[in-house]
Design an enzyme around this catalytic site. Sequence first.
Site, PDB file in Angstrom:
ATOM      1  N   LYS A 283       0.842  -1.242  -0.125  1.00 26.52           N
ATOM      2  CA  LYS A 283       0.205   0.029  -0.066  1.00 26.52           C
ATOM      3  C   LYS A 283       0.878   1.147  -0.141  1.00 26.52           C
ATOM      4  O   LYS A 283       1.419   1.559   0.965  1.00 26.52           O
ATOM      5  CB  LYS A 283      -0.947   0.054   1.232  1.00 26.52           C
ATOM      6  CG  LYS A 283      -2.271   0.865   1.137  1.00 26.52           C
ATOM      7  CD  LYS A 283      -2.165   1.995   0.736  1.00 26.52           C
ATOM      8  CE  LYS A 283      -1.861   3.020   1.916  1.00 26.52           C
ATOM      9  NZ  LYS A 283      -1.621   4.392   1.321  1.00 26.52           N
TER      10      LYS A 283
ATOM     11  N   CYS B 195      13.993  11.021   6.552  1.00 21.04           N
ATOM     12  CA  CYS B 195      13.845  10.797   7.908  1.00 21.04           C
ATOM     13  C   CYS B 195      15.151  11.114   8.700  1.00 21.04           C
ATOM     14  O   CYS B 195      14.973  11.190   9.769  1.00 21.04           O
ATOM     15  CB  CYS B 195      13.245   9.193   7.763  1.00 21.04           C
ATOM     16  SG  CYS B 195      14.555   8.139   7.063  1.00 21.04           S
TER      17      CYS B 195
ATOM     18  N   GLU C  79       9.349  17.538  14.000  1.00 21.19           N
ATOM     19  CA  GLU C  79      10.096  16.947  12.647  1.00 21.19           C
ATOM     20  C   GLU C  79       9.427  17.798  11.885  1.00 21.19           C
ATOM     21  O   GLU C  79       8.158  17.940  11.655  1.00 21.19           O
ATOM     22  CB  GLU C  79       9.685  15.675  12.359  1.00 21.19           C
ATOM     23  CG  GLU C  79      10.407  15.088  11.026  1.00 21.19           C
ATOM     24  CD  GLU C  79       9.951  13.628  10.622  1.00 21.19           C
ATOM     25  OE1 GLU C  79       8.885  13.144  10.902  1.00 21.19           O
ATOM     26  OE2 GLU C  79      10.748  12.863  10.142  1.00 21.19           O
TER      27      GLU C  79
ATOM     28  N   GLU D 139       9.509   1.927  11.085  1.00 25.59           N
ATOM     29  CA  GLU D 139      10.310   2.968  10.834  1.00 25.59           C
ATOM     30  C   GLU D 139       9.808   4.080  10.695  1.00 25.59           C
ATOM     31  O   GLU D 139       8.992   4.429   9.892  1.00 25.59           O
ATOM     32  CB  GLU D 139      11.052   2.522   9.336  1.00 25.59           C
ATOM     33  CG  GLU D 139      11.790   1.283   9.320  1.00 25.59           C
ATOM     34  CD  GLU D 139      13.041   0.969   9.914  1.00 25.59           C
ATOM     35  OE1 GLU D 139      13.580   2.038  10.835  1.00 25.59           O
ATOM     36  OE2 GLU D 139      13.505  -0.187  10.050  1.00 25.59           O
TER      37      GLU D 139
HETATM   38  P1  NAD Z   1       2.444   9.018   7.131  1.00 25.37           P
HETATM   39  O1  NAD Z   1       2.467   8.261   8.387  1.00 25.37           O
HETATM   40  O2  NAD Z   1       1.272  10.027   6.781  1.00 25.37           O
HETATM   41  O3  NAD Z   1       1.950   7.783   5.640  1.00 25.37           O
HETATM   42  C1  NAD Z   1       2.869   6.632   5.610  1.00 25.37           C
HETATM   43  C2  NAD Z   1       1.837   5.626   4.998  1.00 25.37           C
HETATM   44  O4  NAD Z   1       0.888   5.155   6.069  1.00 25.37           O
HETATM   45  C3  NAD Z   1       1.193   6.001   3.793  1.00 25.37           C
HETATM   46  O5  NAD Z   1       1.248   4.989   2.991  1.00 25.37           O
HETATM   47  C4  NAD Z   1      -0.282   6.438   4.336  1.00 25.37           C
HETATM   48  O6  NAD Z   1      -1.427   6.093   3.569  1.00 25.37           O
HETATM   49  C5  NAD Z   1      -0.219   5.139   5.265  1.00 25.37           C
HETATM   50  N1  NAD Z   1      -1.401   5.247   6.669  1.00 25.37           N
HETATM   51  C6  NAD Z   1      -1.801   6.626   7.025  1.00 25.37           C
HETATM   52  N2  NAD Z   1      -2.742   6.440   8.122  1.00 25.37           N
HETATM   53  C7  NAD Z   1      -2.692   4.824   8.280  1.00 25.37           C
HETATM   54  C8  NAD Z   1      -3.567   4.192   8.924  1.00 25.37           C
HETATM   55  N3  NAD Z   1      -4.302   4.575   9.820  1.00 25.37           N
HETATM   56  N4  NAD Z   1      -3.421   2.884   8.970  1.00 25.37           N
HETATM   57  C9  NAD Z   1      -2.441   2.250   7.726  1.00 25.37           C
HETATM   58  N5  NAD Z   1      -1.694   2.841   7.143  1.00 25.37           N
HETATM   59  C10 NAD Z   1      -1.997   4.512   7.193  1.00 25.37           C
HETATM   60  O7  NAD Z   1       3.956   9.158   6.741  1.00 25.37           O
HETATM   61  P2  NAD Z   1       4.297  10.212   5.362  1.00 25.37           P
HETATM   62  O8  NAD Z   1       4.065  11.412   5.627  1.00 25.37           O
HETATM   63  O9  NAD Z   1       3.840   9.494   4.007  1.00 25.37           O
HETATM   64  O10 NAD Z   1       6.020  10.053   5.454  1.00 25.37           O
HETATM   65  C11 NAD Z   1       6.727  10.827   6.286  1.00 25.37           C
HETATM   66  C12 NAD Z   1       6.978  10.308   7.733  1.00 25.37           C
HETATM   67  O11 NAD Z   1       7.737   9.153   7.259  1.00 25.37           O
HETATM   68  C13 NAD Z   1       8.179  11.326   8.335  1.00 25.37           C
HETATM   69  O12 NAD Z   1       7.770  11.229   9.627  1.00 25.37           O
HETATM   70  C14 NAD Z   1       9.257  10.544   8.304  1.00 25.37           C
HETATM   71  O13 NAD Z   1      10.428  10.672   9.186  1.00 25.37           O
HETATM   72  C15 NAD Z   1       9.094   8.994   7.925  1.00 25.37           C
HETATM   73  N6  NAD Z   1      10.064   8.161   7.381  1.00 25.37           N
HETATM   74  C16 NAD Z   1      10.798   7.467   8.166  1.00 25.37           C
HETATM   75  C17 NAD Z   1      11.757   6.491   7.558  1.00 25.37           C
HETATM   76  C18 NAD Z   1      12.509   5.600   8.446  1.00 25.37           C
HETATM   77  O14 NAD Z   1      13.233   4.698   8.095  1.00 25.37           O
HETATM   78  N7  NAD Z   1      12.689   5.870   9.684  1.00 25.37           N
HETATM   79  C19 NAD Z   1      11.853   6.372   6.312  1.00 25.37           C
HETATM   80  C20 NAD Z   1      11.354   7.475   5.472  1.00 25.37           C
HETATM   81  C21 NAD Z   1      10.350   8.314   6.105  1.00 25.37           C
END
Ligand code: NAD
Length: 501
Positions: free
Chosen positions: A184, A293, A391, A259
């Site tokens: 997804k 991230c 962040e 992550e």
């Molecule tokens: P997000 O949490 O908004 O979304 C990530 C994914 O989760 C998307 O596919 C989204 O549709 C899905 N999602 C959202 N709500 C959900 C739910 N209730 N149930 C299941 N899935 C759900 O994150 P984003 O804005 O897409 O990405 C940015 C974030 O990701 C930042 O906080 C960044 O630090 C983090 N990030 C972390 C790493 C790492 O390895 N630690 C790497 C890249 C990004």
Amino acid sequence: MAEHYVPDDLPTRIRHYIDGEFVDSVSGRTFDVLDPVSNETYATAAAGQKEDIDLAVAAARKAFTAGPWPKMKPRERARILNKIADAVEAQETRLAQLETFDTGLPITQARGQALRAAENFRFFADLVVAQFDDAMKVPGAQINYVNRKPIGVAGLITPWNTPFMLESWKLAPALATGNTVVLKPAEFTPLSASLWARIFQDAGLPDGVFNLVNGLGEEAGDALVKHPDVPLISFTGETTTGQTIFRNAAENLKGLSMELGGKSPAIIFADADLDAAIDSTLFGVFSLNGERCTAGSRILVHQDIYEEFCEKYAARAKNIVVGDPHDPRTEVGALVHPEHYAKVASYVEIGKTEGRLLAGGGRPDHLPEGNYIAPTVFADVAADARIFQEEIFGPVVAITPFADDAEALALANNSKYGLAGYVWTNDLTRAHNFSQNLDAGMVWLNSHNVRDLRTPFGGVKASGLGHEGGYRSIDFYTDQQAVHITLGTVHTPRFGAAAAQ
Ligand code: NAD
């Protein structure tokens, strides 16, 4: 403004891929996908709901229980994974163009991401071929061995920053170990995920092994997390989303890899190579548009070199080329989506009340449209400031002075996050002691983020739970069943035997 580049044959309709077929949502619902430079809708994507996830999980389950994939020899799977890597490399230019168009990442940086995605497949192909498991002997009595097995249907949920590469990071180990998957991808950036389907088909991956459902997190993502036939969820995204997923996965006790977010410190001691530290800390927060991230978004600088550092750093930040993501001269492109742009812009305004603005501070004058923010540098930021603690995930950095090692460590660890840390010093003893005391899952000494795929990747505190990377990914995607065999005569306490005598 220069004419905006649009890749040839840009897909305008993005569909799910279930059991080897491209399909629309059962409900027919779609959502709009925007181009971050014009903020106009360029495509519609199928908006998956529970019923679409049910179909994808059923296909993945069938491919796991009745299909050849989990039972194939590692070498056979590795051949297919290497074909996937070959295809990604062969299409690198096109992949990078589409990724740049969809995300706003500078084209030169998107190219690196496609190559890294290919490398992930090669790496895990090698790893499963070389994989061996433990056997433990009790001489004359017992031998015990580990029977490693794929777990089943893995649910992979990914964010919008570097989407293609981050998807490969989960897809490669999940598939290499013999699982089947439902991916997804993030709703802001569904374009590159849809390319996997054709690549996998051409490489000979059996139908049903890879399934893709697009859609909103609260709908498609939520249904995947709650599905009883999905024993594993690997999630990368925001900390708050991770917490929701944790709660929702509890009902079915799933294996979880998390992550999450970060606010990583870069610490510059007075004995550091200042020029190298400036190059690296600029790249560390402004590469990938700051949507990274592991960005070193808090820079802590020893007071003796603080003013010199701030002056040189700001001069370079002002000189960073912000522009159309497709222009190879561009160093910072357009932020992914107007919603994210509004969030980052609001932090820039907050920063003006919390620190001394040295560079940037909003939209660059020459880019009146699109999600552009000039690289923004705030100095003299206190540890309780929001721009120090929260962040931002954009091209914004906070600089803070420190007087000694103890203060530097206290500032560095004054965060709910603990993903990465970057330490700049030429004192070997300080370098190791300081690094080991950092609350960070990963530390780089005298370097920006250059990752060896064999090393553990993951954060502590609010930055994540569990580690992926190298053998840790193999461990996450497999069960290690212990098989115990008696070698001699088994000596069993004879319950119930006494009464009979
Ligand atoms: P997000 O949490 O908004 O979304 C990530 C994914 O989760 C998307 O596919 C989204 O549709 C899905 N999602 C959202 N709500 C959900 C739910 N209730 N149930 C299941 N899935 C759900 O994150 P984003 O804005 O897409 O990405 C940015 C974030 O990701 C930042 O906080 C960044 O630090 C983090 N990030 C972390 C790493 C790492 O390895 N630690 C790497 C890249 C990004």
